[in-house]
Design an enzyme around this catalytic site. Structure first.
Site, PDB file in Angstrom:
ATOM      1  N   GLU A   1       0.821  -1.205   0.000  1.00 27.47           N
ATOM      2  CA  GLU A   1       0.000   0.000   0.000  1.00 27.47           C
ATOM      3  C   GLU A   1       0.860   1.261   0.000  1.00 27.47           C
ATOM      4  O   GLU A   1       1.826   1.368   0.760  1.00 27.47           O
ATOM      5  CB  GLU A   1      -0.908  -0.006   1.235  1.00 27.47           C
ATOM      6  CG  GLU A   1      -1.833   1.187   1.349  1.00 27.47           C
ATOM      7  CD  GLU A   1      -2.577   1.218   2.673  1.00 27.47           C
ATOM      8  OE1 GLU A   1      -3.631   1.880   2.729  1.00 27.47           O
ATOM      9  OE2 GLU A   1      -2.114   0.606   3.652  1.00 27.47           O
TER      10      GLU A   1
ATOM     11  N   LYS B   1     -10.533   2.444  -1.516  1.00 30.19           N
ATOM     12  CA  LYS B   1     -10.606   1.809  -0.196  1.00 30.19           C
ATOM     13  C   LYS B   1     -11.929   2.117   0.502  1.00 30.19           C
ATOM     14  O   LYS B   1     -12.328   3.275   0.633  1.00 30.19           O
ATOM     15  CB  LYS B   1      -9.426   2.297   0.645  1.00 30.19           C
ATOM     16  CG  LYS B   1      -9.239   1.625   1.992  1.00 30.19           C
ATOM     17  CD  LYS B   1      -7.922   2.095   2.597  1.00 30.19           C
ATOM     18  CE  LYS B   1      -7.622   1.460   3.921  1.00 30.19           C
ATOM     19  NZ  LYS B   1      -6.293   1.890   4.428  1.00 30.19           N
TER      20      LYS B   1
ATOM     21  N   CYS C   1      -5.594  -2.683   2.970  1.00 26.98           N
ATOM     22  CA  CYS C   1      -5.231  -2.570   4.387  1.00 26.98           C
ATOM     23  C   CYS C   1      -6.416  -2.759   5.333  1.00 26.98           C
ATOM     24  O   CYS C   1      -6.844  -3.875   5.548  1.00 26.98           O
ATOM     25  CB  CYS C   1      -4.501  -1.256   4.632  1.00 26.98           C
ATOM     26  SG  CYS C   1      -3.482  -1.290   6.132  1.00 26.98           S
TER      27      CYS C   1
END
Length: 288
Positions: free
Chosen positions: A43, A116, A153
Site C-alpha cells: 500500500e 478503499k 489494508c
C-alpha cells in the site's frame, strides 16, 4: 489445470520517490523472473506512510490516475513482462481524495480502479484526514490469469470484504497493506493481522496474498516500525510463504485454480448460504 504463480513484495520506503519506483520495479522484475504472473506491491509504496500525522502539505502527494508516475511506469513494465500488477496510490479526483488502487493487466492496460472502503482513524493511522470513503464498491478484476479481488489494508480486517469479493467471482484475494507498531497496543499485532486474513482464505476456500512494508518511519515526534510479515496463504488458510520482519523480499507460490475451485464446490459454503437470514450485518447496531 489452471496453474498460476502469485507474488508478494516487501520493502522499506523513503521520500525519494524515484528510488521507490526503481526499487519496486526491481522487486517486480525479480518476481517475474521467478515465474510470477500476478505481483502485489504494498500500500502507498511511493512514499513513507504519511498518515502518521495530520499535515496539509501531504495533499500535494496526490495525483490523478493519468498523472501518476507509478501507474504509467508499471503499465510499461507489465506489458514488457506480461504480468498483472495492482498499483496503490493517493488519488486526487477534483477536490476529493481517495486511497485507491488500479489493476494493470498483462498487456499494460488498466482494467479498473478500486477505492478503499474502510478508512481507519487512530493514533498513527490518521487516514480519515486524508481519504474519503471509497465509492466504487468492492471490485473483482478479470485479468489475463485469474479473477482477483482486492481490499486495501483496513479492508482486510472485515470478513464482509472477503466474502463480497468471493461472491463477485474472485479466485484470489489480494491485500496491499501498511501496518506496524501501534502506541495503543503494547505488543505486535502481526500474528493477529495474518490470522485474520488466513481466516478469509479458509472461509472462502481461496488463496490470499498480503504485501506489507518494513522499516522505521518517523514524522515529527511520531514514530512507527512496520513489521513486514508479508505472506501467501492457501485455500485452507495455511501460510505457504512468509516474509521476515526486516527483510526486503519477494515471495512466490504456484496454485492450481481449477483444483481449488473443485474443493470450493465440494465444500459448498456458497451453495448453503442463507442471505435472507443475515439481516443483522446490514445495520450498525444489529437491529433488523
Amino acid at each position: 489445470m489452471k496453474k498460476i504463480t502469485v507474488a508478494a513484495t516487501q520493502m522499506a520506503c523513503s521520500w525519494d520517490r524515484q528510488d521507490m519506483l526503481d526499487k519496486a520495479e526491481g522487486l517486480v522484475r525479480k518476481a517475474a523472473g521467478k515465474g510470477a504472473n500476478i505481483i502485489l506491491l504494498q500500500e502507498l509504496f511511493e512514499t513513507p506512510y504519511f498518515c502518521q500525522l495530520e499535515e496539509t502539505k501531504h495533499f500535494a502527494l496526490a495525483t490523478t490516475v493519468a498523472g501518476n508516475p507509478a501507474i504509467k511506469r508499471f503499465q510499461e513494465v507489465a506489458k514488457e513482462l506480461k504480468v498483472v500488477i495492482p498499483v496503490s496510490f493517493f488519488e486526487k479526483a477534483g477536490n476529493v481524495f481517495f486511497n485507491a488502487i488500479v489493476v494493470i493487466d498483462a498487456d499494460g492496460s488498466i482494467l479498473g480502479k478500486y477505492r478503499k472502503t474502510h478508512i481507519p482513524d487512530g493514533i498513527c493511522y490518521e487516514e480519515k484526514y486524508y481519504f474519503s470513503p471509497g465509492d466504487t464498491g468492492f471490485q473483482v478484476f478479470k485479468t489475463k490469469y485469474a479473477n482477483i479481488g482486492i481490499g486495501i489494508c483496513w479492508d482486510q480486517w472485515f470478513p464482509e470484504t472477503a466474502r463480497c469479493l468471493a461472491l463477485l467471482g474472485a479466485e484470489i484475494l489480494l491485500f496491499p497493506t501498511a501496518i506496524g507498531s501501534d502506541p495503543m497496543v503494547p505488543k505486535s499485532v502481526k500474528k493477529h493481522w495474518q490470522q485474520c486474513m488466513q481466516g478469509h482464505a479458509a472461509a472462502n476456500l481461496m488463496p490470499v496474498v498480503a504485501s506489507n512494508r518494513i522499516g522505521r518511519e518517523t514524522a515529527g515526534e511520531s514514530e512507527m516500525t512496520f513489521f513486514g510479515g508479508s505472506f501467501i496463504a492457501d485455500e485452507e488458510g495455511s501460510l505457504v510463504e512468509e516474509a521476515l520482519e526486516e527483510t526486503e523480499t519477494v515471495l512466490v507460490h504456484e496454485f492450481d485454480l481449477d483444483a481449488i475451485a473443485e474443493r470450493r464446490y465440494y465444500w459448498a459454503v456458497f451453495r448453503d448460504r442463507r442471505p435472507e437470514k443475515y439481516g443483522a450485518i446490514m445495520t450498525m447496531d444489529s437491529s433488523i
